[in-house]
Design a protein around this motif. Structure first.
Motif, PDB file in Angstrom:
ATOM      1  N   GLU A  58       6.831  18.196  13.945  1.00  0.00           N
ATOM      2  CA  GLU A  58       6.114  19.129  13.084  1.00  0.00           C
ATOM      3  C   GLU A  58       7.075  20.269  12.710  1.00  0.00           C
ATOM      4  O   GLU A  58       7.931  20.602  13.510  1.00  0.00           O
ATOM      5  N   PHE A  71      -1.728  14.321   6.322  1.00  0.00           N
ATOM      6  CA  PHE A  71      -1.460  13.243   7.283  1.00  0.00           C
ATOM      7  C   PHE A  71      -0.610  12.167   6.601  1.00  0.00           C
ATOM      8  O   PHE A  71      -1.017  11.018   6.416  1.00  0.00           O
ATOM      9  N   THR A  79       4.511   9.544   8.507  1.00  0.00           N
ATOM     10  CA  THR A  79       4.793  10.447   9.642  1.00  0.00           C
ATOM     11  C   THR A  79       3.552  11.069  10.261  1.00  0.00           C
ATOM     12  O   THR A  79       3.595  11.549  11.396  1.00  0.00           O
ATOM     13  N   GLY A  80       2.437  11.137   9.518  1.00  0.00           N
ATOM     14  CA  GLY A  80       1.222  11.780  10.019  1.00  0.00           C
ATOM     15  C   GLY A  80       1.228  13.294   9.865  1.00  0.00           C
ATOM     16  O   GLY A  80       0.290  13.966  10.306  1.00  0.00           O
ATOM     17  N   HIS A  81       2.252  13.869   9.227  1.00  0.00           N
ATOM     18  CA  HIS A  81       2.337  15.333   9.128  1.00  0.00           C
ATOM     19  C   HIS A  81       1.301  15.921   8.169  1.00  0.00           C
ATOM     20  O   HIS A  81       0.896  15.275   7.201  1.00  0.00           O
ATOM     21  N   ARG A 137      -5.349   5.650  18.873  1.00  0.00           N
ATOM     22  CA  ARG A 137      -4.070   6.378  18.884  1.00  0.00           C
ATOM     23  C   ARG A 137      -3.658   6.679  20.320  1.00  0.00           C
ATOM     24  O   ARG A 137      -2.495   6.483  20.698  1.00  0.00           O
ATOM     25  N   THR A 144       5.927  12.012  17.646  1.00  0.00           N
ATOM     26  CA  THR A 144       5.148  13.240  17.553  1.00  0.00           C
ATOM     27  C   THR A 144       3.699  12.805  17.405  1.00  0.00           C
ATOM     28  O   THR A 144       3.399  11.939  16.581  1.00  0.00           O
ATOM     29  N   PRO A 167       0.350  12.398  16.003  1.00  0.00           N
ATOM     30  CA  PRO A 167      -0.261  12.770  14.720  1.00  0.00           C
ATOM     31  C   PRO A 167      -1.701  13.245  14.926  1.00  0.00           C
ATOM     32  O   PRO A 167      -2.450  12.614  15.655  1.00  0.00           O
ATOM     33  N   HIS A 168      -2.048  14.359  14.300  1.00  0.00           N
ATOM     34  CA  HIS A 168      -3.413  14.890  14.449  1.00  0.00           C
ATOM     35  C   HIS A 168      -4.286  14.492  13.265  1.00  0.00           C
ATOM     36  O   HIS A 168      -5.139  15.256  12.815  1.00  0.00           O
ATOM     37  N   LEU A 194       1.656   6.465  13.343  1.00  0.00           N
ATOM     38  CA  LEU A 194       2.666   7.345  13.923  1.00  0.00           C
ATOM     39  C   LEU A 194       4.047   6.794  13.605  1.00  0.00           C
ATOM     40  O   LEU A 194       4.221   5.603  13.322  1.00  0.00           O
ATOM     41  N   ARG A 233       7.265   2.562  11.807  1.00  0.00           N
ATOM     42  CA  ARG A 233       5.892   3.055  11.665  1.00  0.00           C
ATOM     43  C   ARG A 233       4.963   2.189  12.505  1.00  0.00           C
ATOM     44  O   ARG A 233       5.019   0.962  12.425  1.00  0.00           O
TER      45      ARG A 233
END
Ligand SMILES: Cc1ncc(COP(=O)(O)O)c(C=O)c1O
Length: 485
Positions: free
Chosen positions: A229, A255, A259-261, A381, A398, A400-401, A406, A446
């Motif tokens: 992040e 998201f 990367t899920g960022h 997850r 990292t 991912p939220h 991921l 991924r």
């Protein structure tokens, strides 16, 4: 249409193709043939292109011509190459292959495969009742011709309401319904980007978006995302926009796939302002916006910072609901929507009425359906993260939220080699280079968490087994990749 790949280009795509060290070591010619098959399977090497002459490839790879000759022979025997004396050799696929849902070519007998190439959930239980209710509604539409180039009004109203509820006031005439988000992107590109236009994308990014850009022959500038992040480096991204002054930028701020960022509100605001100041249009892909996890608060929609109709937002039903519905949309200014609808007439006329009615029913039930999806994705997850921590602790991830994927940093530039080895033990992977340009990102993989937890744990076990198998002969032969995004 015949195209040709030159020796140096193929060598670059092949990257670390050599026979892998350890127990699974195979002769160089077989490893080379396997690597070419891998490129064909994941779409990096198209069908029907002419491969370089044996001598040219041997020179580019700095290996003997006999190795290339034997590799080409093996590819001919497996049905991946057709040769005509004096004319050359073309890539092809054996008749036993089909296109999988990933868009990749796969053998037909893949029923036992755990498919981690696809980042999408199976349909929710609410789908069937929604389809039945939609069939009940259909008679209301049967009196007309059924062509609604911007979509049926009920669905446009529901989508507009959802944007308004997120703090972005939207009227139904700002919405055009499409056959999925991918279709939305393609239509927007047709309208907004002349062939050869300059585009900025994140690296890594969504492979099918890169394919849509390639179809427009876009000249692409990339902005590299970090694994950690916040992912985007504000100065580099804004500097990249100022320097390249692209016609268009394609971003996935919610998201990001893979990367899920999640992009901060502050950066969204600055990106929109900078894009406007340099004359760049922004295409914002919100495919995953409905799937925050861990109670993550969403920043305002990127378009809420837009005062000059610079931002076109695309989104759809595939990730929170079901990909098989093929329902997506564009949110833009009303005049832009009219232009898109006019462009669409030359493509597919309109979206199916019945599917749109199904979408209306699902959206009416969205809070409950999406909450169940979030709970399911969180559990899956966490199972994937736990299995990775246990079996592949040297990989860096990292958490991912949100979203469904991921992005793992591996312990070497082995992504394509690992994907080939995993396929042999029944796990399909989408290797890192699929998410970038020019064969970079070999150090990344991924991993979607859209399958049941038991499948994810089993898949990680199989991946770990082949990973350590690759290692037996020592790791020293891997070179650092030229570029790490
Ligand atoms: C970022 C992104 N955009 C678009 C799509 C395509 O979505 P659709 O099925 O709605 O066409 C996907 C699917 O994975 C995606 O991840």
């Amino acid at each position: 249409m015949t195209s040709q790949v030159r020796g140096v280009q193929l060598a670059r795509l092949l990257g670390q193709w050599h026979a892998l060290p350890g127990r699974r070591r195979s002769p160089d010619y077989a490893a080379l043939a396997g690597a070419v098959r891998g490129l064909l399977a994941d779409g990096r090497l198209p069908l029907g292109v002419r491969l370089p002459a044996e001598r040219e490839l041997a020179e580019a790879l700095k290996i003997s011509r006999t190795t290339v000759t034997a590799a080409y022979r093996e590819l001919r025997e497996s049905g991946h190459l057709a040769s005509r004396r004096g004319a050359g050799s073309w890539t092809m696929l054996p008749g036993t292959h089909r296109v999988a849902s990933t868009g990749l070519w796969t053998p037909l007998d893949d029923r036992d495969m755990i498919d981690l190439g696809v980042a999408a959930l199976a349909a929710p239980p609410e789908l069937l009742p929604a389809a039945r209710a939609a069939a009940e509604d259909l008679p209301r539409y049967l009196g007309g011709a059924g062509y609604h180039p911007t979509g049926i009004i009920e669905l446009r109203e529901a989508v507009a309401r959802a944007y308004t509820d997120r703090g972005l006031p939207t009227s139904p005439d700002q919405i055009m319904v499409t056959n999925g988000t991918q279709h939305a992107l393609d239509l927007v590109l047709r309208l907004a980007l002349a062939p050869g236009g300059n585009v900025l994308v994140e690296a890594p990014s969504y492979p099918n978006a890169l394919a849509a850009l390639a179809a427009r022959r876009a000249r692409i500038t990339t902005h590299g995302l970090a694994v950690e992040e916040p992912g985007w480096d504000a100065d580099l991204l804004l500097g990249g926009l100022r320097q390249a002054r692209p016609k268009l930028a394609y971003l996935i701020p919610d998201f990001q796939n893979p990367t899920g960022h999640l992009m901060s509100a502050a950066l969204r605001e600055r990106v929109v302002a900078t894009a406007h100041s340099v004359g760049t249009d922004l295409v914002v892909d919100e495919s995953f916006v409905d799937l925050p996890l861990d109670g993550t608060m969403l920043p305002p929609p990127t378009a809420s910072f837009d005062r000059h109709s610079r931002v076109v937002t695309i989104g759809g039903m595939s990730k929170p609901f079901w990909g098989g519905l093929r329902i997506g949309w564009v949110r833009a200014s009303a005049p832009q929507v009219q232009r898109l609808a006019a462009a669409r007439v030359g493509v597919d006329m309109a979206s199916p009425v019945l599917d749109q009615l199904v979408a209306v029913h699902l959206l009416a039930d969205a809070p409950a359906i999406v909450a169940a999806r979030q709970a399911q994705l969180t559990a899956q997850r966490d199972a994937l993260l736990a299995a990775l921590a246990q079996r592949l602790p040297e990989w860096r991830v990292t958490v991912p939220h949100g979203g469904v994927t991921l992005w793992a940093e591996l312990d070497g530039p082995i992504s394509s080699a690992l994907s080939r080895a995993a396929e042999e033990v029944g796990v399909r992977l989408a290797p890192g280079p699929r998410f970038g340009l020019d064969g970079t990102l070999e150090r990344f993989l991924r991993l979607p968490f859209t399958l049941p937890a038991a499948d994810l744990v089993e898949a990680v076990g199989r991946i770990a087994a082949v990973r350590y198998d690759l290692d037996r002969g020592g790791r020293s032969q891997w070179r650092e990749p030229a570029v790490i995004a």
